[in-house]
Design a protein around this motif. Structure first.
Motif, PDB file in Angstrom:
ATOM      1  N   PRO A 149     -49.883  -3.973  40.704  1.00 41.98           N
ATOM      2  CA  PRO A 149     -49.259  -4.891  41.669  1.00 41.98           C
ATOM      3  C   PRO A 149     -48.260  -4.158  42.555  1.00 41.98           C
ATOM      4  O   PRO A 149     -47.532  -3.276  42.107  1.00 41.98           O
ATOM      5  N   ALA A 150     -48.255  -4.519  43.833  1.00 41.70           N
ATOM      6  CA  ALA A 150     -47.348  -3.894  44.797  1.00 41.70           C
ATOM      7  C   ALA A 150     -45.992  -4.558  44.745  1.00 41.70           C
ATOM      8  O   ALA A 150     -45.885  -5.786  44.634  1.00 41.70           O
ATOM      9  N   GLY A 151     -44.952  -3.740  44.846  1.00 35.01           N
ATOM     10  CA  GLY A 151     -43.599  -4.252  44.861  1.00 35.01           C
ATOM     11  C   GLY A 151     -43.079  -4.451  46.276  1.00 35.01           C
ATOM     12  O   GLY A 151     -43.775  -4.187  47.258  1.00 35.01           O
ATOM     13  N   ILE A 152     -41.841  -4.905  46.390  1.00 36.83           N
ATOM     14  CA  ILE A 152     -41.249  -5.160  47.694  1.00 36.83           C
ATOM     15  C   ILE A 152     -41.102  -3.873  48.484  1.00 36.83           C
ATOM     16  O   ILE A 152     -41.235  -3.837  49.719  1.00 36.83           O
ATOM     17  N   GLY A 153     -40.835  -2.752  47.782  1.00 34.82           N
ATOM     18  CA  GLY A 153     -40.713  -1.473  48.473  1.00 34.82           C
ATOM     19  C   GLY A 153     -42.015  -1.040  49.133  1.00 34.82           C
ATOM     20  O   GLY A 153     -42.007  -0.476  50.230  1.00 34.82           O
ATOM     21  N   THR A 154     -43.130  -1.321  48.468  1.00 34.15           N
ATOM     22  CA  THR A 154     -44.431  -0.976  49.043  1.00 34.15           C
ATOM     23  C   THR A 154     -44.686  -1.749  50.321  1.00 34.15           C
ATOM     24  O   THR A 154     -45.124  -1.190  51.333  1.00 34.15           O
ATOM     25  N   TYR A 155     -44.391  -3.048  50.298  1.00 34.26           N
ATOM     26  CA  TYR A 155     -44.610  -3.867  51.491  1.00 34.26           C
ATOM     27  C   TYR A 155     -43.676  -3.451  52.630  1.00 34.26           C
ATOM     28  O   TYR A 155     -44.084  -3.439  53.798  1.00 34.26           O
TER      29      TYR A 155
END
Length: 299
Positions: free
Chosen positions: A28-34
């Motif tokens: 799962p992607a985190g807020i930093g990735t987005y």
């Protein structure tokens, strides 16, 4: 007094190791990735957006400090000036670029996939030496052959015609190498041998087994070839410059010719010349991503 819970650190370590070994698509992607993806998209798309802003504005928009980021209302007017210019054959340039890019892309996909199949699965004398020669041609800058190419095209009487732009690009060394690598990793030798035992000819094996397997890779190579041919500027300028049927990039450079450059008109023409590439990216994006991902996960 209760005993300390020793299972919690162990579960944490197991969870950390499981996350390290997890496939990227299952993580799962985190807020930093987005945030990183959004920032990258903004920086990548801003030049195209600003080109559109200037293409819709007046001449005073370039002099504003800070530069304007709000589109104007002169887009259709600027586009009309681009297509109605007496010294620039912009409409003919778009048509010529489409013809050249389509023919070159179709030829590269056919010949490179055929040559890649031959180098990957057929046994013939000198195949390794020929493949090495193809790879070595990738190390030679194309600018070194411009003079010789111009002389050859002149001897054939093709300078100033679209043939001078189409014929040199009918086969790509990178395409041959790329197709060979994909076929080596995607088409098992046992499958080809079983087809031969059933009586299939070499061309039948190529058409029925190799081509269906290569569809994602062909989409990637086709997009790269179309974009490179559409954006090619140096050689079309040399052989087609000053004629009545330039390519789109030569036509855009003609918009910037003269003592006084009207940048809103130049950027309007550049934006129109970029639209076909954006359409190709939207239409073939899924196949392109699939081809890149398949190439990434193969050993």
């Amino acid at each position: 007094m209760t005993a300390p819970n020793t299972d919690a650190p162990e579960r944490t370590r197991r969870g950390r190791y499981a996350a390290v070994g997890r496939a990227p698509q299952d993580t799962p992607a985190g807020i930093g990735t987005y945030l990183l993806l959004a920032t990258s998209m903004i920086f990548a798309a801003f030049p195209l957006y600003w080109m559109f802003v200037i293409a819709t504005s007046t001449d005073e928009a370039l002099a504003q400090v800070p530069p304007t980021v709000v589109p104007g209302s002169r887009f259709l007017t600027n586009i009309e000036e681009v297509f109605s210019s007496q010294d620039v054959f912009f409409a003919a340039g778009l048509v010529n670029s489409f013809v050249v890019s389509t023919v070159v892309t179709a030829s590269v996909l056919f010949f490179c996939s055929l040559a890649g199949f031959a180098f990957a699965k057929l046994r013939f004398r000198g195949s390794r030496v020929l493949m090495l020669f193809v790879i070595l041609t990738l190390t030679v800058p194309s600018q070194l052959g411009v003079v010789a190419l111009y002389i050859v095209m002149g001897e054939l009487g093709w300078n100033g015609t679209l043939l001078a732009v189409i014929v040199p690009g009918l086969v790509s060394a990178f395409g041959v190498f790329y197709m060979r690598q994909v076929i080596v990793g995607s088409v098992p030798d046992e499958l080809i041998e079983s087809a031969r035992m059933d009586g299939a000819s070499t061309l039948r094996v190529y058409a029925s087994i190799v081509l269906p397997t290569l569809r994602p890779a062909l989409a990637v190579l086709g997009l790269l070839t179309f974009v490179a041919t559409w954006n090619d500027y140096q050689w079309p300028l040399i052989t087609l410059g000053g004629t009545d049927f330039p390519t789109s990039m030569v036509a855009v450079s003609d918009l910037a010719a003269g003592n006084y450059v009207v940048y809103r008109r130049v950027l309007a023409g550049a934006f129109v010349a970029t639209i076909p590439l954006l359409i190709m990216l939207v239409v073939g994006g899924r196949q392109i991503v699939r081809g890149i991902m398949e190439g990434a996960v193969k050993s």
